[in-house]
Design a protein around this motif. Structure first.
Motif, short mmCIF file in Angstrom:
data_model
loop_
_atom_site.label_atom_id
_atom_site.label_comp_id
_atom_site.label_asym_id
_atom_site.label_seq_id
_atom_site.Cartn_x
_atom_site.Cartn_y
_atom_site.Cartn_z
N VAL A 186 0.89 -1.22 0.03
CA VAL A 186 -0.03 0.16 0.10
C VAL A 186 0.83 1.37 0.06
O VAL A 186 1.71 1.25 0.92
N GLY B 6 -4.21 5.46 0.80
CA GLY B 6 -5.63 4.99 0.94
C GLY B 6 -6.36 6.03 1.49
O GLY B 6 -6.29 6.61 2.65
N GLY C 86 -10.33 0.60 6.23
CA GLY C 86 -9.66 0.99 5.08
C GLY C 86 -10.43 0.13 3.86
O GLY C 86 -10.42 -0.86 3.85
N ASP D 114 -10.21 1.93 0.52
CA ASP D 114 -9.43 2.20 -0.86
C ASP D 114 -7.96 1.98 -0.78
O ASP D 114 -7.37 2.19 0.38
N VAL D 115 -7.19 1.72 -1.74
CA VAL D 115 -5.85 1.33 -1.89
C VAL D 115 -5.43 1.66 -3.22
O VAL D 115 -6.04 1.55 -4.12
N GLY E 167 -1.33 1.39 -4.74
CA GLY E 167 0.00 0.70 -4.39
C GLY E 167 0.55 -0.07 -5.66
O GLY E 167 0.48 -0.08 -6.72
N ALA F 17 -7.56 -1.96 4.03
CA ALA F 17 -6.68 -1.42 3.23
C ALA F 17 -5.70 -0.27 3.99
O ALA F 17 -4.55 0.08 3.55
N HIS F 18 -6.20 0.04 5.33
CA HIS F 18 -5.28 0.88 5.87
C HIS F 18 -4.00 0.12 6.71
O HIS F 18 -4.16 -0.03 8.06
N TYR G 106 0.25 -3.85 4.00
CA TYR G 106 -0.05 -4.44 2.77
C TYR G 106 -1.44 -5.07 2.77
O TYR G 106 -2.02 -5.11 4.00
N VAL G 107 -2.06 -5.32 1.84
CA VAL G 107 -3.49 -5.76 1.57
C VAL G 107 -3.70 -6.86 0.37
O VAL G 107 -3.05 -6.65 -0.40
N GLY H 175 -5.44 7.15 -4.49
CA GLY H 175 -6.09 6.33 -3.36
C GLY H 175 -7.40 6.69 -2.87
O GLY H 175 -8.04 6.28 -2.13
#
Length: 296
Positions: A34, A37, A61, A63-64, A66, A96-97, A100-101, A121
Motif C-alpha cells: 500500500v 488509501g 480501510g 481504498d488502496v 499501491g 486497506a489501512h 499490505y492488503v 487512493g
C-alpha cells in the motif's frame, strides 16, 4: 506489518495501530504494497460498531493505491504493477489501512498515470459508488438530476459523471460551495432545495431522506447512498440505494477518465498511518472538502 484496526468500538481513540502478519494471496488474489488509501465515512461507522463484529479485531480501510507485491494462482497481474483497488468489507480482520492488503484480482485496475498514489487512493470507493448509483437511476440523456452533497467525495464524482452522461445536474450543497459544485459539472446550484416534484431524479449522497424525495416528480427515481436508509416509495417514485461492489473493469473506466482530465481527484490532507486516529478525529469534525488520505 502495521495495520489500523479496532478491537473495541468507540470514537477516534478506538483506532489502534497493530503489528500483524503480512497476508498471503490465495488463488485469484493479489497482495498490494500500500502506498496510500483514503479515509471514508464508512471507516468511522465501522470503528463505531455500526456494522457489528463485537469482540473481534476489525481492519479499517477500503481504498488502496499501491504496487502488486505477490500474485496468487490464476491472478492476471504481475509483481511491480502499479494499481488501485477496492478492498470491501466492514467486519474483516484486515483492511486497506495497512502496509499490505490482499484483494481479489478482479477488484484491481491499473493506477492512473497522470496522478500520484495519494490522489489515486481517493478514487476506488467513492468513484465506484457514484458510478454504480448512476446506473441505478437508469436516466436518459437530458433528464434532470439533483445531487445532494454535491461538494462531497461521492457527490462530486456523481456530478462529473452525470454531466458526461448528458444529464442536467443540479448540485445541492452549502452556499459557500457553489463555485466548486459548478466546476464539477453542475448546470444549476441550490443551497435550499428546489420546487417539489421538479426533477426527474435525486441522488441523495447527503442522505437527506424524505425532504429530498419530495423534490422528485411523480414516477421519478430516488437513489440513496446508504443501503436500508432510503425512504419508502410515494407518488410512484422508485426508491433504492447503492450498495457498492468491487469491480476492476469499472474502476479501469474511471481511471481512464482521470487520465483524460474528465474526473478530478481531491485530497484535503494526508496523514501517516500511525496517525490514523488523528485522521478519524479530523473527518468526524466535518467540513472536509476532498479526502483525507493515510500513507503507510
Amino acid at each position: 506489518m502495521l495495520a489500523a484496526v479496532v478491537r473495541a468500538f468507540g470514537g477516534p481513540e478506538a483506532v489502534e495501530i497493530a503489528e500483524v502478519a503480512v497476508p498471503e494471496p490465495a488463488a485469484g488474489q493479489v497482495r498490494i504494497k500500500v502506498a496510500a488509501g483514503a479515509l471514508n465515512p464508512v471507516d468511522l461507522a465501522t470503528r463505531a460498531g455500526f456494522f457489528g463484529g463485537e469482540g473481534r479485531t476489525i481492519g479499517l480501510g477500503w481504498d488502496v493505491a499501491g504496487t502488486v507485491d505477490a500474485v496468487g494462482v490464476g491472478a492476471a497481474w504481475r509483481v511491480g504493477d502499479e494499481v488501485v483497488a477496492l478492498a470491501p468489507g466492514v467486519a474483516e480482520p484486515l483492511g486497506a489501512h495497512a502496509e499490505y492488503v490482499v484483494v481479489a484480482a478482479d477488484a484491481v485496475a491499473k493506477a492512473p498515470a497522470s496522478v500520484d498514489a495519494v490522489r489515486a487512493g481517493t478514487l476506488p470507493l467513492n468513484g465506484l459508488t457514484a458510478a454504480q448509483a448512476l446506473d441505478l437511476l437508469e436516466l436518459e440523456p437530458g433528464s434532470s438530476l439533483l445531487v445532494t452533497g454535491a461538494a462531497g467525495a461521492v457527490g462530486g464524482f456523481a456530478a462529473q459523471l452525470a454531466a458526461r452522461r448528458g444529464l442536467v445536474v443540479t448540485g445541492h450543497a452549502r452556499a459557500a460551495d457553489e463555485e466548486l459544485v459548478r466546476s464539477l459539472g453542475a448546470a444549476h446550484f441550490t443551497a435550499e432545495g428546489v420546487r417539489p416534484g421538479s426533477v426527474d431524479a435525486v441522488l441523495d449522497t447527503a442522505m437527506l431522506g424524505a425532504p429530498a424525495l419530495e423534490w422528485v416528480r411523480d414516477g421519478g427515481v430516488y437513489v440513496g447512498a446508504q443501503p436500508g436508509r432510503q425512504p419508502g416509495s410515494v407518488r410512484g417514485v422508485r426508491t433504492t440505494a447503492v450498495a457498492v461492489s468491487a469491480d476492476g473493469a469499472r474502476l479501469a473506466e474511471l481511471v481512464r477518465l482521470v487520465d483524460e482530465g474528465a474526473l478530478s481527484l481531491r485530497v484535503a490532507e494526508t496523514f501517516a498511518l500511525p496517525d490514523a486516529a488523528k485522521a478519524h478525529a479530523r473527518l468526524a469534525g466535518g467540513g472536509v472538502r476532498g479526502r483525507l488520505v493515510l500513507v503507510p
